[in-house]
Design a protein around this motif. Structure first.
Motif, PDB file in Angstrom:
ATOM      1  N   LYS A  87      36.089  18.897   4.217  1.00 40.99           N
ATOM      2  CA  LYS A  87      36.429  18.517   5.589  1.00 40.99           C
ATOM      3  C   LYS A  87      35.465  19.170   6.581  1.00 40.99           C
ATOM      4  O   LYS A  87      35.172  20.366   6.485  1.00 40.99           O
ATOM      5  N   GLY A 143      44.264  19.809  15.634  1.00 38.24           N
ATOM      6  CA  GLY A 143      43.683  20.538  14.503  1.00 38.24           C
ATOM      7  C   GLY A 143      44.083  19.953  13.159  1.00 38.24           C
ATOM      8  O   GLY A 143      43.825  20.549  12.106  1.00 38.24           O
ATOM      9  N   ASP A 175      42.375  19.498   9.124  1.00 41.62           N
ATOM     10  CA  ASP A 175      42.491  20.459   8.005  1.00 41.62           C
ATOM     11  C   ASP A 175      43.652  20.043   7.103  1.00 41.62           C
ATOM     12  O   ASP A 175      43.562  20.076   5.877  1.00 41.62           O
ATOM     13  N   LYS A 179      43.327  30.098  14.284  1.00 37.79           N
ATOM     14  CA  LYS A 179      43.024  28.711  14.644  1.00 37.79           C
ATOM     15  C   LYS A 179      42.120  28.014  13.637  1.00 37.79           C
ATOM     16  O   LYS A 179      42.050  26.778  13.585  1.00 37.79           O
TER      17      LYS A 179
HETATM   18 MG    MG Z   1      40.279  22.903  13.616  1.00 39.54          MG
END
Ligand code: MG
Ligand code: ADP
Ligand code: ASP
Length: 452
Positions: free
Chosen positions: A5, A198, A201, A256
């Motif tokens: 990724k 986010g 992931d 994060k």
């Molecule tokens: Mg991220």
């Protein structure tokens, strides 16, 4: 097969996309390559959504023009041939025509917002797939919307991905590089949805779990999980190894670099996760797997935006019924509790979603006394191997915190987490003080100033 990724900064410039091609073709392993949106795009799309909601058409149009200009400037450097460029332009034209039409819908609802924000990953993957094609790579783009699905509670359905993606991979068994979108999925109404900010992931990990990949690699702009938040603390260093449990705690409590849920599917299926730096591929990064390494204290993370609720038992109720009734209230309002501390007659909890706070406090007040709750709280989470025979860890933590007011402490429920609740205004000071005491103090005592 591996799942790789690449995050927003890793795809954010044409030359970065060129580097990704070099990375994913450096060995002959078949790969699923998950891409985020170009850095800045998701924020720009959400901001367009705000203008659309407010009915501010001039502002909206300006925002669309600005983002379009960014993509127009990106393409000539990405492609080497007029054919590649023409295909790239076609992608941008078609997606921006969708952006214009969806942002024109009134009222502009959450459904449109989800369709709009999905455009970031739809753009990046198509542009990259055209580039790989132009370069003669053996590649196919598989739409994540066909195999990523969440249930009514927003939870991804791993079995769905397993079945659908399995079929799609079998149909394309001759392809070497399988490109797909991170972040986006469909919900039970078959609408476009996403895995929250986010979320790419999480996509990578869900795919890795579903196909029982050999490894999941998360490529980003830093050389692995650091021992503390590098945005707040100056002296941090990458950690070479973490267990699934340690990484899960760090991700959940605010590191994060990983979406909070990333580790769950990987751990469930026993697939190692490796964090790597796109800008510095030779750096070791972090390997997250079943094994432990011997360092006791691994890392510190912080999660903001919490509300602390203080609940006291009234004499009306037997002690053994109290906790069940308290937690039933949170369950009824589908509000997860992050941290809990108890005394004989009181229980304090934190929540990160205050949406139902008024209803929750009203329900609790029927059988408990409530103190005024505290907003703007931060959980500081210290992660490592804290089995009961390890001495002195709590002492070091509290020593570091000696001048910072602590609202709650949790130590013991797992062997790899000590959590402290502080007001958010003390967060930076707490992270720095803990960093010095837990990672540099002994070295400083011996006159060694390098990272452990
Ligand atoms: Mg991220
Ligand atoms: P991507 O766009 O590749 O998903 P993110 O910005 O989501 O990248 O995550 C990488 C960033 O996470 C780093 O640049 C760093 O600032 C931040 N970060 C916060 N805590 C940590 C930590 N403990 N270790 C490494 N990075 C961290
Ligand atoms: N593009 C999405 C975001 O900015 C998902 C991701 O980058 O992982 O949140």
């Amino acid at each position: 097969m591996q799942v790789w990724k690449f995050g927003g900064t890793s795809v954010g410039k044409p030359e970065r996309m060129h580097s990704i091609r070099t990375l994913i073709t450096a060995d002959s392993g078949r790969k699923i390559v998950v891409l985020s949106a170009l850095s800045g795009t998701t924020n720009a799309l959400l901001s367009m959504g705000e203008s659309a909601k407010a009915g501010n058409d001039a502002e909206l149009s300006q925002k669309i023009t600005n983002l379009r200009a960014h993509y127009d400037a990106f393409l000539p450097d990405l492609y080497a041939t007029p054919e590649g460029l023409a295909k790239g332009i076609q992608v941008v034209e078609s997606e921006f025509s969708f952006i214009r039409s969806v942002t024109g819908i009134r009222p502009f609802t959450l459904k449109q917002e989800k369709e709009l924000v999905a455009e970031g990953e739809l753009l990046s993957t198509q542009l990259f797939a055209v580039y790989l094609d132009e370069q003669g790579e053996n590649t196919v783009l598989l739409p994540a919307l066909d195999f990523m699905r969440i249930d009514a509670d927003g939870e991804p359905i791993l079995s769905f991905t397993e079945e659908k993606l399995g079929e799609m991979l079998a149909q394309h068994s001759d392809k070497q590089l399988i490109i797909t979108q991170g972040f986006i999925c469909r919900n039970p109404r078959n609408e476009v949805d996403n895995l929250k900010r986010g979320g790419s992931d999480y996509t990578a990990s869900l795919i890795g779990g579903a196909i029982r990949a050999e490894e999941i690699q998360i490529w980003t702009d830093i050389d692995g999980m650091h021992n503390n938040d590098p945005r707040i603390v100056k002296k941090t260093f990458p950690i070479r190894q973490l267990t699934f449990e340690e990484a899960a705690e760090l991700a959940y409590f605010g590191a994060k670099i990983l979406h909070p849920s990333t580790i769950t599917p990987a751990k469930q299926r026993g697939v190692p996760v490796r964090l790597k730096n796109t800008m510095e591929p030779a750096a070791y990064g972090t390997l997250i797997a079943d094994n432990t390494s011997d360092r006791d204290i691994k890392a510190i993370a912080a999660k903001d935006g919490l509300t602390a609720i203080y609940i006291h038992s009234t004499r009306m109720l037997n002690a053994y019924g109290f906790l069940r009734r308290v937690f039933e209230v949170f369950e009824n309002y589908k509000t997860p509790v992050d941290m809990i501390t108890t005394s004989e007659v009181s229980v304090s909890v934190t929540i990160d979603n205050p949406e139902h706070l008024d209803d929750i406090t009203a329900e609790l007040s029927k059988f408990a006394d409530l103190e005024e709750h505290d907003r703007d709280q931060t959980i500081i989470c210290i992660v490592g191997n804290f089995s009961a025979d390890k001495e002195g860890i709590a002492l070091k933590v509290l020593e570091a915190m000696k001048s910072i007011p602590i609202r709650m402490i949790s130590y013991g429920p797992s062997e790899h987490n000590i959590s402290l609740l502080v007001h958010t205004k003390h967060k930076a000071e707490a992270l720095n003080a803990l960093n010095e005491r837990l990672f540099y103090y002994e070295d400083a005592m011996q006159g060694i100033f390098t990272a452990p």
